[in-house]
Scaffold this motif. Sequence first.
Motif, mmCIF file in Angstrom:
data_model
loop_
_atom_site.group_PDB
_atom_site.id
_atom_site.type_symbol
_atom_site.label_atom_id
_atom_site.label_comp_id
_atom_site.label_asym_id
_atom_site.label_seq_id
_atom_site.Cartn_x
_atom_site.Cartn_y
_atom_site.Cartn_z
ATOM 1 N N SER A 114 15.248 -3.582 21.347
ATOM 2 C CA SER A 114 16.209 -3.832 20.270
ATOM 3 C C SER A 114 15.599 -3.591 18.901
ATOM 4 O O SER A 114 16.205 -2.946 18.037
ATOM 5 C CB SER A 114 16.742 -5.263 20.373
ATOM 6 N N GLU A 118 16.460 -0.657 16.023
ATOM 7 C CA GLU A 118 16.765 -0.919 14.620
ATOM 8 C C GLU A 118 15.942 -0.025 13.706
ATOM 9 O O GLU A 118 16.458 0.575 12.752
ATOM 10 C CB GLU A 118 16.481 -2.383 14.283
ATOM 11 N N HIS A 119 14.647 0.074 13.985
ATOM 12 C CA HIS A 119 13.756 0.820 13.102
ATOM 13 C C HIS A 119 13.950 2.322 13.234
ATOM 14 O O HIS A 119 13.906 3.043 12.218
ATOM 15 C CB HIS A 119 12.301 0.427 13.377
ATOM 16 N N ALA A 150 23.593 -3.596 20.137
ATOM 17 C CA ALA A 150 22.925 -3.302 18.868
ATOM 18 C C ALA A 150 23.821 -3.579 17.674
ATOM 19 O O ALA A 150 23.344 -3.698 16.543
ATOM 20 C CB ALA A 150 22.477 -1.837 18.852
ATOM 21 N N TYR A 152 26.152 -1.507 16.593
ATOM 22 C CA TYR A 152 26.729 -0.266 16.093
ATOM 23 C C TYR A 152 28.048 0.021 16.809
ATOM 24 O O TYR A 152 28.266 -0.386 17.949
ATOM 25 C CB TYR A 152 25.776 0.911 16.331
ATOM 26 N N PRO A 171 25.665 1.365 8.968
ATOM 27 C CA PRO A 171 25.530 -0.088 9.098
ATOM 28 C C PRO A 171 26.878 -0.788 8.941
ATOM 29 O O PRO A 171 27.641 -0.500 8.021
ATOM 30 C CB PRO A 171 24.585 -0.458 7.948
ATOM 31 N N ALA A 175 26.660 -5.136 12.875
ATOM 32 C CA ALA A 175 25.269 -4.746 13.118
ATOM 33 C C ALA A 175 24.312 -5.626 12.324
ATOM 34 O O ALA A 175 23.267 -6.053 12.826
ATOM 35 C CB ALA A 175 25.068 -3.274 12.762
ATOM 36 N N LYS A 176 24.656 -5.915 11.058
ATOM 37 C CA LYS A 176 23.793 -6.769 10.240
ATOM 38 C C LYS A 176 23.714 -8.176 10.823
ATOM 39 O O LYS A 176 22.638 -8.782 10.858
ATOM 40 C CB LYS A 176 24.318 -6.806 8.804
ATOM 41 N N MET A 179 21.432 -8.144 13.870
ATOM 42 C CA MET A 179 20.018 -8.075 13.503
ATOM 43 C C MET A 179 19.533 -9.408 12.945
ATOM 44 O O MET A 179 18.432 -9.867 13.270
ATOM 45 C CB MET A 179 19.794 -6.955 12.493
ATOM 46 N N PRO A 897 15.752 -2.777 8.582
ATOM 47 C CA PRO A 897 15.462 -3.500 9.823
ATOM 48 C C PRO A 897 14.520 -4.667 9.579
ATOM 49 O O PRO A 897 13.759 -4.693 8.613
ATOM 50 C CB PRO A 897 14.824 -2.431 10.713
#
Length: 905
Positions: A114, A118-119, A150, A152, A171, A175-176, A179, A897
């Motif tokens: 995961s 992100e990165h 994820a 998305y 984004p 998604a935010k 994370m 990320p």
Amino acid sequence: MQSYPNHWEADVVLTDGGTAHLRPITPDDADLLREFHSRLSPETIYYRFFAPYPRLSDRDVRRFTTVDYEDRVALVATISDSLVAVVRYDKVSPEEAEVAFVVEDAHQGRGLASVLLEHIGAAARERGVRRFIADVLPENRRMINVFREAGYTAQQTFDEGVIRLTLDLQPTDDAKEVMQAREQRAESRSIARLLFPESVAVIGASRTAHTIGQTALRNLLSGEFQGPVYPVHPEAKAVVGVRAYPSVLDIPDQVDLAVVAVRAEAVTEVVEQCAEKGVHGLVVVSSGFGEAGPEGRARQDELVRTARAAGMRVVGPNCLGIANSDPAVSLNATLSPDLPPRGPIGFFSQSGALGRAILQRVAERGMGLSTFVSAGNRADVSGNDLVQYWQEDPATEVVLQYLESLGNPRKFTRLARRLAKQKPVVAVRSGGSAQATPTGHAAGGLALPDYAVTSLFQQAGVVRVDDITQMFDAAQVFAYQPLPEGPRVGIIGNSDSLELLVKDAAVRQGLKPHEPVNLGPQATAEDFDLALETALAAEDVHSVVVVFVPALQPIGDDVARVLRARSLGSDKPVVTTYLARQGIPEELRHVGERGETLRGSVPSYPSPEDAVRALAHATRYAQWRDRKPGRHPELPDIDRARARATITRALKGAPAENSVAWFGGERRYDEETAISSQDARDLLACYGIAAYPDIPVTSADEAVVAAGELGYPVVVKADAPDLRVRAGGTFVRADLRTPDDVRSAYLSLHDRFGAEADLVVQRMAAPGVPTVIRAGDNKSFGSVVSFGLADVTAELLDDRAFRLAPLTDMDAADLIHAVRAAPLLFGLPAGATSLAEQPNVEALEELLIRVSRLVEAFPEIGYVDLDPVLVNATGAHVLGARMWLREAPEVRPDAGPRRLRGVTF
């Protein structure tokens, strides 16, 4: 040679609380990749390559490790110099790329996939990729779930036995949130591993009394830690009667936590041994690191790099230690021999020196702690990490923080706001703040007076107090009394003078006191009981302050029993000045089975003012928590792409002589550049903000020509930052309707100011209320917006208000109402005859929101000054706009990320 951005490297926390290092792959990773592949199970290999692939050929290795960091990018995760996961993308079109990852079997389920996704997604967006394509075998449910979860937007198709997932990398809020939720769980667990160890080693345990090493060992033992404790000493067979070992590697069993108390020069070797042993976390009480100058800072960075590479978190160095009062652990890994009993308060302190005194004060007040962390130099574990942990810790109901600085202010305000919605957060922030210039612009961004710091904390729900004493005063209410439902305060006592002090203090604190109920100096416990019963039953009483001074024959214990009994059965807070005692006196406590102080205990204060101030903190916090947070409205006419292009053009075209040096606290930018008025107007227009154009003039004839171009009526004004303060209203000539008016105005201003200020001509706006909006980056809080009236008196009295960006609609309304001169915006202006001429405050609120979005979106914007903004019936009109830009950092704090702070900050 490295050809990728530095910010593509990061330390990250995994779901089990361990750490890993992420970085782009390089050709030097060939051997690591071969070893990694050899450790993969046949099933994992099949899921990755859709076929048996027992070994990688030299050609495969070259292809996988040699990338261009543009169309082909691969990131690896390493732990203790071993490669444990790989993710890569290969572009198939300018905006689309195939993505795939593989995680070593032994590290699957730790969240590596995961965080790698992100990165790699962030890196792909930087390279223009908008979509990822992933082909996955249907039976590979774990990989499918990683993509689906994820956050998305995803589409799925099935063809020839393979599931194809298409991920939109734009984004989204989902998604935010995903994370941030993963970040919260991971960082919380990393702190839990420190606070709930099953075994502890004290490295540097000494046979000499009163040394740091022996003190740490004795405190662990006397605190009745529930697991084994292992002293580490190079020669001794035992320390304070406990068998010792020459090194941590010689300990036969697992070690979860190591308390390091060796000299600074030896710490690196100790950390390397702990990494080899598999220790989960370190508490470094040794000094001689960042506080000791450049050499110590380099040593500190090496400490953190080594620990994180091995999956360990570090508390310290130069710290007092950590403690957990949970009976299942009973951890006292601090240099303080006496810890407060079990209680609902979590405490974080940056200062190790103050830590022991803080713990002593907590105990003296009869309060209890759930957990305590003194972070010292805060090289790794910070207050933000503890906020993540305390959010889901059921044993912690109140959070106290002693802060000397905010390493990641954006993250702090985000996390604190989220935590404060559930639990009170009380903070002491020492060190003061930068003072503003008359225009509000210190070199480097928006300077903040001290009152602004308080308002920004309040916006995030944090109760800011001036000192440790006030922090404990507030904590007593939060920890042991219910929150008040409103501002109305009942006052009961046997001293009319003290009751009047309570009433006056309540008014000063913004509360609404009832008339005091004076029971007289001979009042009995029964009198107090009846009065308290009546007050607590009244619907228009939200809290009660009881003042009690003894008569000639004290009956304090009887009154105490009444206060304790009534408080226990009430949903309204009760505080008291009981015999001028401070804390939770024994007579006012409800005590648990283990002797701990329970909720319903009544806080006592030495003075009425102290009691009311603490109650006011609780009242304001309750009101903040109950109010709606507002929303971020959808705004038309925002063009981020055009704004980005405008910033790039403005930075390239800005004259070098307008540059000024700027130092942003813990971050440094080489220069901050004043851009042209036209560039500033263009950039504002990208966010739907129309600024009135002005035409610079150098003669009366040019002024007349400019007026003709703009259309009458016009104004002529001197364009200089601080003229309003120095010259009052004499720097502008308004309502000029003829060429002769313009010529006369120009000559008058030129005679007054000469070459000191440039003169400009501008179309005149209809009369209204002049205001000032300033926004920019503050070194302690990130993007901040300020508001005030464009008036000499308002400037000299510093009548401004501040809020964190981006603003919600509620924030914008609060910002306007917060200035003392706000009533001028809500009445009829001079000469107005109807409500139709009232200033359009709604337009002003929207303007504030747009400005906040602009400065939040672009870290290149160091400072924006809209002065004046004229608010009239037709809207909020920007008549003056100045802006300063700077080169943006590679990574904006709390953007992109998730990652741990860099070791140099």
